[in-house]
Write a protein that holds these residues in place. Structure first.
Motif, PDB file in Angstrom:
ATOM      1  N   UNK A   1      10.421  -1.645  -7.037  1.00 30.68           N
ATOM      2  CA  UNK A   1      11.634  -1.874  -6.248  1.00 30.68           C
ATOM      3  C   UNK A   1      11.376  -1.592  -4.773  1.00 30.68           C
ATOM      4  N   UNK A   2      10.681  -0.504  -4.503  1.00 32.20           N
ATOM      5  CA  UNK A   2      10.344  -0.165  -3.128  1.00 32.20           C
ATOM      6  C   UNK A   2       9.381  -1.190  -2.544  1.00 32.20           C
ATOM      7  N   UNK A   3       8.450  -1.670  -3.377  1.00 35.36           N
ATOM      8  CA  UNK A   3       7.489  -2.675  -2.916  1.00 35.36           C
ATOM      9  C   UNK A   3       8.207  -3.956  -2.499  1.00 35.36           C
ATOM     10  N   UNK A   4       9.199  -4.371  -3.296  1.00 38.67           N
ATOM     11  CA  UNK A   4       9.929  -5.590  -2.964  1.00 38.67           C
ATOM     12  C   UNK A   4      10.670  -5.429  -1.638  1.00 38.67           C
ATOM     13  N   UNK A   5      11.323  -4.311  -1.445  1.00 39.38           N
ATOM     14  CA  UNK A   5      12.051  -4.091  -0.197  1.00 39.38           C
ATOM     15  C   UNK A   5      11.100  -4.055   0.998  1.00 39.38           C
ATOM     16  N   UNK A   6       9.953  -3.429   0.802  1.00 35.31           N
ATOM     17  CA  UNK A   6       8.971  -3.372   1.890  1.00 35.31           C
ATOM     18  C   UNK A   6       8.425  -4.767   2.224  1.00 35.31           C
TER      19      UNK A   6
ATOM     20  N   UNK B   1       0.823  -1.218   0.000  1.00 38.70           N
ATOM     21  CA  UNK B   1       0.000   0.000   0.000  1.00 38.70           C
ATOM     22  C   UNK B   1       0.854   1.265   0.000  1.00 38.70           C
ATOM     23  N   UNK B   2       1.963   1.258   0.712  1.00 41.96           N
ATOM     24  CA  UNK B   2       2.762   2.472   0.799  1.00 41.96           C
ATOM     25  C   UNK B   2       3.966   2.497  -0.113  1.00 41.96           C
ATOM     26  N   UNK B   3       4.026   1.555  -1.079  1.00 39.59           N
ATOM     27  CA  UNK B   3       5.220   1.428  -1.919  1.00 39.59           C
ATOM     28  C   UNK B   3       5.274   2.482  -3.013  1.00 39.59           C
ATOM     29  N   UNK B   4       6.479   2.927  -3.289  1.00 39.25           N
ATOM     30  CA  UNK B   4       6.727   3.880  -4.369  1.00 39.25           C
ATOM     31  C   UNK B   4       7.428   3.137  -5.511  1.00 39.25           C
ATOM     32  N   UNK B   5       6.674   2.348  -6.254  1.00 39.07           N
ATOM     33  CA  UNK B   5       7.231   1.583  -7.357  1.00 39.07           C
ATOM     34  C   UNK B   5       7.558   0.159  -6.949  1.00 39.07           C
TER      35      UNK B   5
END
Length: 401
Positions: free
Chosen positions: A295-300, A289-293
């Protein structure tokens, strides 16, 4: 040797007992233990799988436990023999060959890798110590050349990285995702090298077996206490070793009172699994929900999964280890949910790595998830140790390898 062979020659056309019948039985037993759980398999079923009568098993093994011990020893001996490369001098070549051998063994023994992952829990203390000693010998064979290549590593740091590499190899036995044998070996070997090339972790505290209890909620407080205590007992002793009396005692009530909240022990286990899927779904949704793209989603997603394994280590461990003991309807439903969760990771990873084939992405995802649950069992659930950050980095390294 057949009865006829002890005296007169066997009649023409008579069936001879294979010389490797004991190994055949142990292998069949190991595969069935890993597929359905040690307690979910009977001697008659093992005999049928090999094509002999139930009583014929007793010519080779006195009981099912002896088959478990023999199966573990067969696996250990295969690994020990294949990794004996003491004559190799160049540490890089020796380490590379060891990783290649372990990748091949992981593929060849994929159907029995659960012995290493979970089923060895049912060994008696003396046999468990024997198994763990052999695991220590294997780790030492990898640690020695690694420290020659990376002299800055302490023995403890090198062992931790080797343990991560071994977890990668073991991950192939935790799923049945289809992939070509040669390709699987290449991926496992590459990811293991990535683990051994990582920076060491910050100091890690030894495992204590402690995990945070599930929160107790209002009107369902007693049910929640029962569920939380059951999860801890299943995690510590295994589902089959825990009775309803044990659960009641841990929760501070009589065994008969347990049935006011759950029809039976299997229903408690199913409730634990549904609780785990809820936690996984919640953490995944919050991460996305809070991911910025992507790559960010994977890290989250990685960070949230690591947090879950530390905060609910007993729950996650039961979720992975006791699947075979669920009632059939729940087992099928929950396996479907597990596959959907993995596919969410796979889709995200394939979008990020356009040249990565889906079967390969599945192997990487399973390796990363197994790494988190495997290594989190070795340390105390205390994020101040820094292990959560290290484990997050290792998971991302796997997914990017």
């Amino acid at each position: 040797m057949s009865i006829a062979a002890a005296g007169e020659p066997a009649p023409a056309g008579a069936r001879k007992r294979p010389k490797n019948r004991k190994s055949q039985l142990a292998l069949a037993a190991a595969e069935m233990f890993c597929e359905r759980g040690y307690h979910g398999v009977s001697l008659d079923e093992i005999a049928t799988a090999v094509g002999i009568s139930g009583p014929a098993i007793y010519r080779h093994f006195p009981n099912k436990y002896a088959m478990l011990v023999h199966a573990n020893r067969q696996l250990v001996e295969a690994v020990r023999a294949a990794t004996d490369l003491s004559g190799r001098d160049d540490p890089r070549a020796r380490l590379d060959e060891l990783l290649a051998v372990l990748a091949r063994l992981a593929v060849e023994h994929r159907r029995v890798a659960g012995l290493y992952q979970w089923e060895w829990r049912y060994l008696e203390p003396e046999h468990r110590e024997e198994f763990l000693a052999e695991l220590g010998t294997l780790a030492a064979r990898l640690t020695a050349p690694l420290r020659e290549l990376r002299p800055e590593l302490s023995g403890r740091d090198a062992h931790a990285l080797v343990r991560a590499a071994l977890s990668v190899f073991g991950s192939l036995g935790t799923h049945r995702a289809a992939i070509a044998r040669g390709r699987a070996e290449v991926i496992l070997r590459r990811v293991a090298w990535a683990m051994l090339s990582e920076e060491p972790a910050t100091p890690v505290l030894p495992a204590t077996g402690h995990s945070e209890p599930e929160p107790v909620r209002g009107m369902t407080a007693r049910r929640e206490i029962l569920l939380a205590e059951s999860i801890k007992l299943f995690h510590r002793h295994g589902y089959h070793a825990v009775g309803v009396e044990d659960i009641g005692r841990a929760a501070g009530i009589n065994a008969s009172s347990v049935y006011r909240y759950f029809p039976g022990k299997a229903d408690i286990l199913a409730a634990a699994f549904y609780r785990a899927t809820e936690r996984v779904a919640e953490t995944t949704a919050a991460a996305l929900a809070g991911a910025d793209g992507d790559a960010d989603a994977l890290e989250r997603m990685v960070r949230s999964y690591v947090e879950l394994t530390f905060e609910r280590s007993a729950l996650v461990s039961v979720y992975l280890a006791e699947n075979n003991n669920l009632p059939e309807a729940d087992r099928h439903e929950l396996r479907k949910v597990q596959r959907l969760h993995v596919e969410e990771w796979v889709r995200l990873l394939v979008r990020l790595r356009s040249g990565l084939a889906v079967p390969e992405a599945r192997v990487l995802v399973h390796a990363a998830l197994n790494l988190a649950t495997d290594l989190s069992r070795l340390v105390r659930s205390d994020r101040r140790s820094g292990m959560d950050q290290h484990l997050t980095r290792l998971m991302l390294t796997v997914l990017r390898a």
